[in-house]
Design an enzyme around this catalytic site. Structure first.
Site, PDB file in Angstrom:
ATOM      1  N   GLY A  46       0.774  -1.156   0.010  1.00  0.00           N
ATOM      2  CA  GLY A  46       0.083  -0.210   0.021  1.00  0.00           C
ATOM      3  C   GLY A  46       0.730   1.143  -0.088  1.00  0.00           C
ATOM      4  N   GLU A 100       3.653   4.020   6.071  1.00  0.00           N
ATOM      5  CA  GLU A 100       2.274   3.199   5.801  1.00  0.00           C
ATOM      6  C   GLU A 100       1.406   3.980   5.108  1.00  0.00           C
ATOM      7  OE1 GLU A 100       0.624   0.703   6.052  1.00  0.00           O
ATOM      8  OE2 GLU A 100       1.022  -0.526   7.647  1.00  0.00           O
ATOM      9  N   ASP A 104      -5.699   1.999  10.049  1.00  0.00           N
ATOM     10  CA  ASP A 104      -7.110   1.728  10.410  1.00  0.00           C
ATOM     11  C   ASP A 104      -7.332   1.447  12.003  1.00  0.00           C
ATOM     12  OD1 ASP A 104      -9.692   1.441   9.523  1.00  0.00           O
ATOM     13  OD2 ASP A 104      -9.403  -0.587   9.060  1.00  0.00           O
ATOM     14  N   LYS A 132      -7.551   6.739  10.257  1.00  0.00           N
ATOM     15  CA  LYS A 132      -9.042   6.742  10.766  1.00  0.00           C
ATOM     16  C   LYS A 132      -9.306   6.867  12.089  1.00  0.00           C
ATOM     17  CE  LYS A 132     -10.455   4.171   6.711  1.00  0.00           C
ATOM     18  NZ  LYS A 132     -10.930   2.939   6.119  1.00  0.00           N
ATOM     19  N   VAL A 154     -11.883   3.787   1.577  1.00  0.00           N
ATOM     20  CA  VAL A 154     -11.079   4.631   0.529  1.00  0.00           C
ATOM     21  C   VAL A 154     -10.234   3.737  -0.640  1.00  0.00           C
ATOM     22  CG1 VAL A 154     -11.240   6.891   1.788  1.00  0.00           C
ATOM     23  CG2 VAL A 154      -9.164   5.442   2.053  1.00  0.00           C
ATOM     24  N   ASP A 160      -6.024  -0.076  -2.147  1.00  0.00           N
ATOM     25  CA  ASP A 160      -6.661  -0.860  -3.089  1.00  0.00           C
ATOM     26  C   ASP A 160      -8.085  -1.287  -2.508  1.00  0.00           C
ATOM     27  OD1 ASP A 160      -5.275  -2.597  -1.069  1.00  0.00           O
ATOM     28  OD2 ASP A 160      -6.301  -4.420  -2.329  1.00  0.00           O
ATOM     29  N   ARG A 166      -5.177   1.025  -6.821  1.00  0.00           N
ATOM     30  CA  ARG A 166      -3.970   1.668  -6.318  1.00  0.00           C
ATOM     31  C   ARG A 166      -3.178   2.421  -7.351  1.00  0.00           C
ATOM     32  NH1 ARG A 166      -2.288  -1.800  -2.267  1.00  0.00           N
ATOM     33  NH2 ARG A 166      -2.549  -4.120  -2.405  1.00  0.00           N
TER      34      ARG A 166
HETATM   35  P1  IMP Z   1      -4.833  -1.911  10.421  1.00  0.00           P
HETATM   36  O1  IMP Z   1      -3.883  -3.105  10.672  1.00  0.00           O
HETATM   37  O2  IMP Z   1      -6.118  -2.082  11.015  1.00  0.00           O
HETATM   38  O3  IMP Z   1      -4.295  -0.662  11.024  1.00  0.00           O
HETATM   39  O4  IMP Z   1      -5.058  -1.970   8.896  1.00  0.00           O
HETATM   40  C1  IMP Z   1      -4.068  -1.495   7.844  1.00  0.00           C
HETATM   41  C2  IMP Z   1      -4.457  -1.952   6.592  1.00  0.00           C
HETATM   42  O5  IMP Z   1      -5.786  -2.268   6.151  1.00  0.00           O
HETATM   43  C3  IMP Z   1      -3.763  -0.900   5.716  1.00  0.00           C
HETATM   44  O6  IMP Z   1      -2.252  -1.168   5.583  1.00  0.00           O
HETATM   45  C4  IMP Z   1      -4.624  -1.529   4.359  1.00  0.00           C
HETATM   46  O7  IMP Z   1      -4.250  -2.611   3.456  1.00  0.00           O
HETATM   47  C5  IMP Z   1      -5.948  -1.970   4.888  1.00  0.00           C
HETATM   48  N1  IMP Z   1      -7.004  -0.740   4.762  1.00  0.00           N
HETATM   49  C6  IMP Z   1      -7.708  -0.182   5.806  1.00  0.00           C
HETATM   50  N2  IMP Z   1      -8.498   0.717   5.687  1.00  0.00           N
HETATM   51  C7  IMP Z   1      -8.446   0.629   4.207  1.00  0.00           C
HETATM   52  C8  IMP Z   1      -8.995   1.505   3.251  1.00  0.00           C
HETATM   53  O8  IMP Z   1      -9.887   2.198   3.568  1.00  0.00           O
HETATM   54  N3  IMP Z   1      -8.858   1.232   1.984  1.00  0.00           N
HETATM   55  C9  IMP Z   1      -8.019   0.483   1.656  1.00  0.00           C
HETATM   56  N4  IMP Z   1      -7.276  -0.286   2.482  1.00  0.00           N
HETATM   57  C10 IMP Z   1      -7.552  -0.157   3.841  1.00  0.00           C
HETATM   58 MG    MG Z   2      -4.789  -3.533   1.243  1.00  0.00          MG
END
Ligand code: IMP
Ligand code: MG
Length: 176
Positions: A46, A100, A104, A132, A154, A160, A166
């Site tokens: 990403g 990063e 999320d 977020k 998004v 993606d 992407r």
């Molecule tokens: P986390 O471990 O929940 O912080 O997730 C992070 C990963 O989830 C990111 O590196 C993305 O690959 C994916 N992700 C989370 N939200 C989105 C979004 O809105 N669009 C695309 N990928 C997302």
């Molecule tokens: Mg992803």
């Protein structure tokens, strides 16, 4: 409006706004890391576009490398484990800037940061294109954030939806 797989997305943050904000983050990093020769560590897939753009804003001496994270279930004591693939640099005594695409829930970074600290870097900071805040469940804080967004999906600028989107130069958000 655009369609990715089965979903409709609408324009959210333009490439011009992104470029301006990435420039601002670059200036902050230039000021914070002058003479420290930081190692920028981009998390694939990403972050590849954000990392490339941010890295070109750096006027200081800096190195860049990319890693992939592999996630697997550990034992009951280790829980969810995230390990880095392709991390060959010696991090000992280095100033690390992790890049990063998005924080999320924060789960990915919070499970991976111990591995970085274990290698005894001089410092570790996080630069993320997006956060977020309403989705955050783990204790991770970015030091450089391009945009804080609402808790909606998004695509674009490296992010993606199921592999697609992407390459979109602007950021799009899921239509209600
Ligand atoms: P986390 O471990 O929940 O912080 O997730 C992070 C990963 O989830 C990111 O590196 C993305 O690959 C994916 N992700 C989370 N939200 C989105 C979004 O809105 N669009 C695309 N990928 C997302
Ligand atoms: Mg992803």
């Amino acid at each position: 409006m655009i369609t990715v797989h089965d979903k409709i997305f609408i324009p959210f943050i333009s490439r011009a706004e992104i470029q301006q904000r990435v420039h601002e983050l670059g200036e902050m990093i230039n000021a914070d890391y002058d003479g420290k020769k930081p190692l920028v560590l981009g998390i694939l897939n990403g972050s590849f576009i954000f990392a490339a753009d941010l890295f070109r804003e750096l006027t200081i001496e800096a190195e860049i490398s990319f890693i992939k994270l592999a996630s697997y279930k550990g034992t009951s004591t280790t829980g969810h484990v995230v390990t880095a693939i392709g991390l060959e640099e010696d991090l000992h005594g280095r100033h690390i800037i992790i890049v990063e695409d998005i924080i999320d829930t924060g789960k990915t970074l919070s499970s991976f940061l111990p591995e970085i600290h274990h290698r005894q870097p001089a410092s570790v900071k996080i630069a993320t294109f997006l956060t977020k805040p309403d989705a955050l469940q783990y204790d991770v804080m970015a030091d450089y954030t391009a945009f804080q967004i609402e808790n909606k999906f998004v695509v674009g600028y490296g992010l993606d939806y199921d592999g697609i989107g992407r390459n979109l130069p602007d950021l799009y958000i899921l239509k209600d």
